[in-house]
Design an enzyme around this catalytic site. Structure first.
Site, PDB file in Angstrom:
ATOM      1  N   ALA A 113       1.202  -0.871  -0.019  1.00 35.52           N
ATOM      2  CA  ALA A 113       0.167   0.096   0.288  1.00 35.52           C
ATOM      3  C   ALA A 113       0.490   1.270  -0.678  1.00 35.52           C
ATOM      4  CB  ALA A 113      -0.920   0.072   1.049  1.00 35.52           C
ATOM      5  N   THR A 114       1.786   1.313   0.834  1.00 33.39           N
ATOM      6  CA  THR A 114       2.437   2.496   0.335  1.00 33.39           C
ATOM      7  C   THR A 114       3.229   3.283  -1.313  1.00 33.39           C
ATOM      8  OG1 THR A 114       4.270   2.013   2.740  1.00 33.39           O
ATOM      9  CG2 THR A 114       5.326   3.928   1.704  1.00 33.39           C
ATOM     10  N   GLN A 116      -6.814  -0.782   5.180  1.00 34.98           N
ATOM     11  CA  GLN A 116      -7.062  -1.262   6.672  1.00 34.98           C
ATOM     12  C   GLN A 116      -8.569  -1.675   6.963  1.00 34.98           C
ATOM     13  OE1 GLN A 116      -6.219  -2.109   9.782  1.00 34.98           O
ATOM     14  NE2 GLN A 116      -3.919  -1.051   9.300  1.00 34.98           N
ATOM     15  N   SER A 142      -3.644  -3.319  -0.050  1.00 33.90           N
ATOM     16  CA  SER A 142      -1.684  -4.405   0.471  1.00 33.90           C
ATOM     17  C   SER A 142      -2.439  -6.298   0.984  1.00 33.90           C
ATOM     18  CB  SER A 142      -1.759  -4.011   2.271  1.00 33.90           C
ATOM     19  OG  SER A 142      -0.099  -4.954   1.834  1.00 33.90           O
ATOM     20  N   HIS A 154      -0.674  -8.663   3.257  1.00 33.33           N
ATOM     21  CA  HIS A 154      -0.622  -9.069   4.723  1.00 33.33           C
ATOM     22  C   HIS A 154      -1.376  -8.342   5.322  1.00 33.33           C
ATOM     23  CE1 HIS A 154       1.477  -4.819   5.655  1.00 33.33           C
ATOM     24  NE2 HIS A 154       2.243  -5.097   4.957  1.00 33.33           N
ATOM     25  N   THR A 177       9.519  -6.766 -13.341  1.00 38.14           N
ATOM     26  CA  THR A 177       8.816  -7.991 -13.934  1.00 38.14           C
ATOM     27  C   THR A 177       7.674  -8.832 -12.784  1.00 38.14           C
ATOM     28  OG1 THR A 177      10.994  -9.151 -14.428  1.00 38.14           O
ATOM     29  CG2 THR A 177       9.480 -10.292 -13.958  1.00 38.14           C
ATOM     30  N   CYS A 226       4.471   1.917  10.806  1.00 41.73           N
ATOM     31  CA  CYS A 226       5.215   3.113   9.831  1.00 41.73           C
ATOM     32  C   CYS A 226       5.814   4.146  10.118  1.00 41.73           C
ATOM     33  CB  CYS A 226       4.412   3.179   8.910  1.00 41.73           C
ATOM     34  SG  CYS A 226       4.154   1.101   7.821  1.00 41.73           S
TER      35      CYS A 226
HETATM   36  N1  PMP Z   1      -2.575   2.726   4.524  1.00 42.03           N
HETATM   37  C1  PMP Z   1      -2.544   1.799   5.940  1.00 42.03           C
HETATM   38  C2  PMP Z   1      -3.813   2.625   6.417  1.00 42.03           C
HETATM   39  C3  PMP Z   1      -1.878   1.176   5.988  1.00 42.03           C
HETATM   40  O1  PMP Z   1      -2.149   0.193   7.966  1.00 42.03           O
HETATM   41  C4  PMP Z   1      -0.802   0.540   5.858  1.00 42.03           C
HETATM   42  C5  PMP Z   1       0.371  -0.943   7.120  1.00 42.03           C
HETATM   43  N2  PMP Z   1       1.082  -0.370   8.381  1.00 42.03           N
HETATM   44  C6  PMP Z   1       0.280   0.619   5.041  1.00 42.03           C
HETATM   45  C7  PMP Z   1      -1.157   1.923   4.588  1.00 42.03           C
HETATM   46  C8  PMP Z   1       0.882   0.705   4.412  1.00 42.03           C
HETATM   47  O2  PMP Z   1       1.139  -0.490   3.938  1.00 42.03           O
HETATM   48  P1  PMP Z   1       2.561  -1.622   3.016  1.00 42.03           P
HETATM   49  O3  PMP Z   1       3.225  -2.155   4.220  1.00 42.03           O
HETATM   50  O4  PMP Z   1       1.548  -3.190   2.305  1.00 42.03           O
HETATM   51  O5  PMP Z   1       3.199  -0.910   2.245  1.00 42.03           O
END
Ligand code: PMP
Length: 369
Positions: free
Chosen positions: A69-70, A178, A196, A198, A234, A320
């Protein structure tokens, strides 16, 4: 070990992992290669993507796979703002965004953009009238996460969509990282959204930016153009397939997972009420998976460490942003430094048991006394 940090990341589902292991061995060819093996992998990705669109119930959107997601938020926000600079340099966001969103806006401010942050009510719900007032002829984007990472507050995506839709020059971006697997959302109401794997028992290292077909972005990465102009390189076929598989399972098990989580949430909240001076930061608008609390007078890090010594794992804030001494999201909501520096996020899963909660509360009581 008691893991109560599922909003930071989830363990990979056993079935997803087993399939991934098989796919790594089967689909190893480069999907950009023009030979039969490459084309087979490309076709497998296309099938997986089509199933993903079906699961997300989206009709007019393209999927751009990213590392998570980042990266997806960076591509959405930088890519949109820079591409549409000549139409306007005014952007709107919420005060409860993840650092991967706020950091993009900080970068865009350095590049000369103007960013307005929305006001909110006592429960952390975005002030929709303020949103309508803030939109100007030079506004090109509104970015509001569907569920905040630290407080779990659910925003009114449908109303935000309706306000933005009155202004055809404005696109609506939402970080739904989320929200996926936790709440039902009509994703067709969002022009650009990010997720994302995970966070819903998929693998780390795979996510997506999903955007309406007609939305044009400026690339953030440059390279070969065979797979996607916006995400050269890739494509990691086994990870891409695993994302769909994780969502397929989340979809099939949604009802029973939510039932378990709701039960665990109720138990946790009632037990936490036994602790004197404990304050709840999350509220009835929060997803059941996230319970954010404060123990004013205690330091969040110290609580986390004390729990960790008992093999109990929670977050102090979004993983993060751990270099900060307080939770910005809790501070913004409460305007209370003591709450923001003593807050912990407990995040639940269908894997959480009554015994996990019982042991956690027992230890927290000792830590709090
Ligand atoms: N957005 C939100 C709302 C998240 O909770 C997170 C993960 N903490 C992220 C973005 C970032 O996701 P990723 O670890 O896949 O970069």
């Amino acid at each position: 070990m008691i893991y109560l940090d599922y909003s930071a990341t989830t363990p990979v589902d056993r079935v997803v992992l087993g399939q991934f292991y098989r796919d790594v061995k089967t689909y190893y060819a480069n999907p950009n290669s023009q030979h039969a093996l490459g084309k087979e992998v490309q076709a497998k990705i296309a099938r997986s993507q089509s199933r993903l669109s079906q699961l997300l119930a989206i009709q007019n959107h393209d999927v751009i796979y990213t590392s998570g997601a980042t990266e997806a938020n960076n591509l959405a926000l930088l890519g949109w703002a820079r591409k549409h600079q000549s139409s306007g340099m005014h952007l709107i966001t919420s005060p409860f965004e993840h650092p991967s969103v706020t950091a993009c806006f900080s970068q865009l401010v350095l590049e000369g953009y103007e960013v307005d942050v929305l006001s909110f009510d006592a429960d952390g719900r975005i002030n929709l009238e303020h949103l309508a007032q803030l939109i100007r002829p030079d506004t090109t984007l509104v970015s509001i996460g569907a569920v905040s990472s630290e407080l779990g507050i659910i925003q009114d995506v449908a109303s935000i969509h309706h306000i933005c839709a009155n202004h055809p020059h404005v696109v609506f971006h939402s970080d739904v990282t989320q929200a996926v697997g936790k709440i039902q959302l009509d994703l067709n109401l969002i022009d650009l959204f990010t997720l994302s794997a995970h966070k819903f028992y998929g693998m780390k290292g795979i996510g997506a930016l999903i955007k309406r077909h007609d939305i044009v972005l400026e690339p953030v990465l440059f390279g070969g153009s065979s797979a996607s102009l916006l995400r050269p390189g890739t494509p990691p076929a086994p990870l891409i397939i695993s994302l769909t598989n994780a969502l397929d399972i989340a979809d099939a098990e949604h009802k029973s997972r939510i039932e378990t989580v709701s039960r665990m949430h109720e138990l946790l909240v009632s037990r936490l009420k036994e602790i004197r001076h404990l304050v709840f930061n999350s509220n009835e608008h929060s997803v059941k998976q996230i319970v954010n609390i404060s123990l004013p007078g205690r330091e969040a890090k110290a609580i986390q460490e004390a729990l960790s010594e008992h093999d109990i794992f929670v977050s102090t804030q979004t993983a993060c942003a751990t270099k900060q001494h307080r939770s910005e999201q809790v501070f913004r909501l409460s305007q209370d430094e003591a709450r923001a520096t003593s807050s912990i996020r407990i995040s639940l899963s269908h894997l959480t048991t009554e015994s996990d909660i019982d042991q956690f509360v027992t230890v927290l009581k000792k830590v709090a006394s």
